[in-house]
Scaffold this motif. Structure first.
Motif, PDB file in Angstrom:
ATOM      1  N   ALA A   1      73.732 -13.188  23.500  1.00 36.04           N
ATOM      2  CA  ALA A   1      74.462 -13.798  22.390  1.00 36.04           C
ATOM      3  C   ALA A   1      74.379 -12.913  21.148  1.00 36.04           C
ATOM      4  O   ALA A   1      75.378 -12.713  20.453  1.00 36.04           O
ATOM      5  CB  ALA A   1      73.909 -15.190  22.100  1.00 36.04           C
TER       6      ALA A   1
ATOM      7  N   VAL B   1      83.829 -19.158  21.974  1.00 32.72           N
ATOM      8  CA  VAL B   1      84.214 -18.849  23.350  1.00 32.72           C
ATOM      9  C   VAL B   1      83.777 -19.988  24.270  1.00 32.72           C
ATOM     10  O   VAL B   1      84.550 -20.477  25.097  1.00 32.72           O
ATOM     11  CB  VAL B   1      83.607 -17.498  23.804  1.00 32.72           C
ATOM     12  CG1 VAL B   1      83.831 -17.278  25.288  1.00 32.72           C
ATOM     13  CG2 VAL B   1      84.193 -16.354  22.997  1.00 32.72           C
ATOM     14  N   ARG B   2      82.515 -20.427  24.121  1.00 34.41           N
ATOM     15  CA  ARG B   2      81.994 -21.521  24.943  1.00 34.41           C
ATOM     16  C   ARG B   2      82.840 -22.779  24.765  1.00 34.41           C
ATOM     17  O   ARG B   2      83.187 -23.453  25.732  1.00 34.41           O
ATOM     18  CB  ARG B   2      80.537 -21.815  24.593  1.00 34.41           C
ATOM     19  CG  ARG B   2      79.953 -23.007  25.348  1.00 34.41           C
ATOM     20  CD  ARG B   2      78.495 -23.243  25.030  1.00 34.41           C
ATOM     21  NE  ARG B   2      77.610 -22.321  25.685  1.00 34.41           N
ATOM     22  CZ  ARG B   2      77.192 -22.437  26.942  1.00 34.41           C
ATOM     23  NH1 ARG B   2      77.602 -23.441  27.679  1.00 34.41           N
ATOM     24  NH2 ARG B   2      76.393 -21.555  27.460  1.00 34.41           N
ATOM     25  N   GLU B   3      83.177 -23.103  23.522  1.00 37.86           N
ATOM     26  CA  GLU B   3      83.966 -24.291  23.216  1.00 37.86           C
ATOM     27  C   GLU B   3      85.317 -24.252  23.935  1.00 37.86           C
ATOM     28  O   GLU B   3      85.749 -25.239  24.526  1.00 37.86           O
ATOM     29  CB  GLU B   3      84.151 -24.375  21.699  1.00 37.86           C
ATOM     30  CG  GLU B   3      84.618 -25.709  21.199  1.00 37.86           C
ATOM     31  CD  GLU B   3      84.604 -25.735  19.678  1.00 37.86           C
ATOM     32  OE1 GLU B   3      85.707 -25.796  19.094  1.00 37.86           O
ATOM     33  OE2 GLU B   3      83.509 -25.683  19.096  1.00 37.86           O
TER      34      GLU B   3
ATOM     35  N   LEU C   1      80.208 -16.421  20.211  1.00 41.33           N
ATOM     36  CA  LEU C   1      79.935 -17.020  21.512  1.00 41.33           C
ATOM     37  C   LEU C   1      80.147 -18.535  21.503  1.00 41.33           C
ATOM     38  O   LEU C   1      80.615 -19.107  22.482  1.00 41.33           O
ATOM     39  CB  LEU C   1      78.515 -16.687  21.968  1.00 41.33           C
ATOM     40  CG  LEU C   1      78.169 -17.002  23.412  1.00 41.33           C
ATOM     41  CD1 LEU C   1      79.121 -16.298  24.366  1.00 41.33           C
ATOM     42  CD2 LEU C   1      76.747 -16.605  23.717  1.00 41.33           C
ATOM     43  N   SER C   2      79.866 -19.187  20.390  1.00 42.18           N
ATOM     44  CA  SER C   2      80.063 -20.640  20.288  1.00 42.18           C
ATOM     45  C   SER C   2      81.534 -20.993  20.448  1.00 42.18           C
ATOM     46  O   SER C   2      81.891 -21.960  21.132  1.00 42.18           O
ATOM     47  CB  SER C   2      79.557 -21.163  18.944  1.00 42.18           C
ATOM     48  OG  SER C   2      78.202 -20.885  18.800  1.00 42.18           O
TER      49      SER C   2
ATOM     50  N   LEU D   1      80.017 -22.954  31.805  1.00 42.63           N
ATOM     51  CA  LEU D   1      79.340 -21.657  31.720  1.00 42.63           C
ATOM     52  C   LEU D   1      77.906 -21.714  32.245  1.00 42.63           C
ATOM     53  O   LEU D   1      77.297 -20.680  32.475  1.00 42.63           O
ATOM     54  CB  LEU D   1      79.325 -21.154  30.273  1.00 42.63           C
ATOM     55  CG  LEU D   1      80.668 -20.698  29.738  1.00 42.63           C
ATOM     56  CD1 LEU D   1      80.559 -20.380  28.260  1.00 42.63           C
ATOM     57  CD2 LEU D   1      81.172 -19.497  30.509  1.00 42.63           C
ATOM     58  N   ASP D   2      77.383 -22.911  32.432  1.00 47.13           N
ATOM     59  CA  ASP D   2      76.002 -23.052  32.894  1.00 47.13           C
ATOM     60  C   ASP D   2      75.890 -22.937  34.406  1.00 47.13           C
ATOM     61  O   ASP D   2      74.793 -22.838  34.936  1.00 47.13           O
ATOM     62  CB  ASP D   2      75.417 -24.391  32.434  1.00 47.13           C
ATOM     63  CG  ASP D   2      75.381 -24.489  30.927  1.00 47.13           C
ATOM     64  OD1 ASP D   2      75.217 -23.446  30.271  1.00 47.13           O
ATOM     65  OD2 ASP D   2      75.532 -25.614  30.407  1.00 47.13           O
TER      66      ASP D   2
ATOM     67  N   ILE E   1      86.171 -22.436  26.598  1.00 46.83           N
ATOM     68  CA  ILE E   1      85.996 -22.472  28.057  1.00 46.83           C
ATOM     69  C   ILE E   1      85.683 -23.891  28.514  1.00 46.83           C
ATOM     70  O   ILE E   1      86.253 -24.369  29.506  1.00 46.83           O
ATOM     71  CB  ILE E   1      84.903 -21.474  28.499  1.00 46.83           C
ATOM     72  CG1 ILE E   1      85.424 -20.044  28.326  1.00 46.83           C
ATOM     73  CG2 ILE E   1      84.479 -21.732  29.951  1.00 46.83           C
ATOM     74  CD1 ILE E   1      84.403 -18.966  28.579  1.00 46.83           C
ATOM     75  N   GLU E   2      84.817 -24.588  27.790  1.00 47.66           N
ATOM     76  CA  GLU E   2      84.480 -25.958  28.183  1.00 47.66           C
ATOM     77  C   GLU E   2      85.660 -26.898  27.991  1.00 47.66           C
ATOM     78  O   GLU E   2      85.807 -27.867  28.732  1.00 47.66           O
ATOM     79  CB  GLU E   2      83.236 -26.442  27.436  1.00 47.66           C
ATOM     80  CG  GLU E   2      81.982 -25.766  27.965  1.00 47.66           C
ATOM     81  CD  GLU E   2      80.699 -26.304  27.369  1.00 47.66           C
ATOM     82  OE1 GLU E   2      80.739 -27.013  26.331  1.00 47.66           O
ATOM     83  OE2 GLU E   2      79.639 -26.014  27.951  1.00 47.66           O
TER      84      GLU E   2
END
Length: 193
Positions: A77, A90-92, A87-88, A103-104, A94-95
């Motif tokens: 990160a 991107v994660r948001e 990264l936050s 992502l987990d 993708i989820e």
């Protein structure tokens, strides 16, 4: 066998898988079943375990102490952030597209090598034994279904996995706990040969 599980017992197994995934373990062990039992405060098992001084946080800490903490991902990160990638965000995104926790999960492939989503974590041999013993406990108590209490009885009866070791190491009297569980879910105390 899972068709005989009550909702609470099924939730225990589901939570065990989630805890194994969260701890980045490659199989579901007895310790994850214990965490699954403790994560449901309204159940007989969680109430009795809490009464013996064991809660989810204390059990999780004991697992981390026994097998180590999950690997940290902060270095990746930090590296991405240093080149301007949030990264936050991107994660948001993708989820939002693929669901919470996308992502987990590790990518997995089917028998043809094609990527499939939602990797399943296998049960370790001791966890399988606990589930088998939970069925035996239910039958011995003449229960038509398998409840969370039966899983706890299976965990106690298996007695050698990390879950039972955590119970013993935190001062839980396994024999007394088994008697309490049987009294709560019905049936006579089990006679030892």
């Amino acid at each position: 066998m899972f068709e005989r599980f009550t909702d609470e017992a099924r939730q225990t197994v589901k939570l065990a898988m989630e805890n194994a995934r969260r701890l980045r373990h490659d199989r579901i062990g007895t310790e994850h079943l214990l965490l699954g039992l403790l994560e449901q405060p309204g159940t007989v098992s969680a109430r009795l375990l809490n009464g013996h001084g064991l809660d989810h946080g204390r059990a999780s800490a004991a697992i981390v102490q026994a097998v180590g903490a999950p690997p940290a991902g902060d270095l990746d990160a930090d590296a991405l952030e240093s080149i301007g990638i949030d990264l936050s965000a991107v994660r948001e995104k993708i989820e939002a597209a693929f669901g919470p926790g996308a992502l987990d999960r590790s990518p997995s492939r089917d028998h043809r090598g094609i990527l499939v989503s939602g990797r399943s974590i296998p049960f370790g041999p001791r966890a399988k034994k606990v589930l088998e013993l939970s069925l035996r406990e239910a039958l011995a108590l003449k229960s038509r279904d398998i409840r969370d209490g039966h899983i706890l009885l299976g965990l106690i009866r298996e007695g050698e996995g990390l879950g039972a070791r955590i119970l013993a190491d935190t001062g839980v009297d396994l024999a007394a706990l088994g008697t309490e569980v049987r009294a709560e879910i019905g049936g006579p105390p089990r006679q030892r040969p």
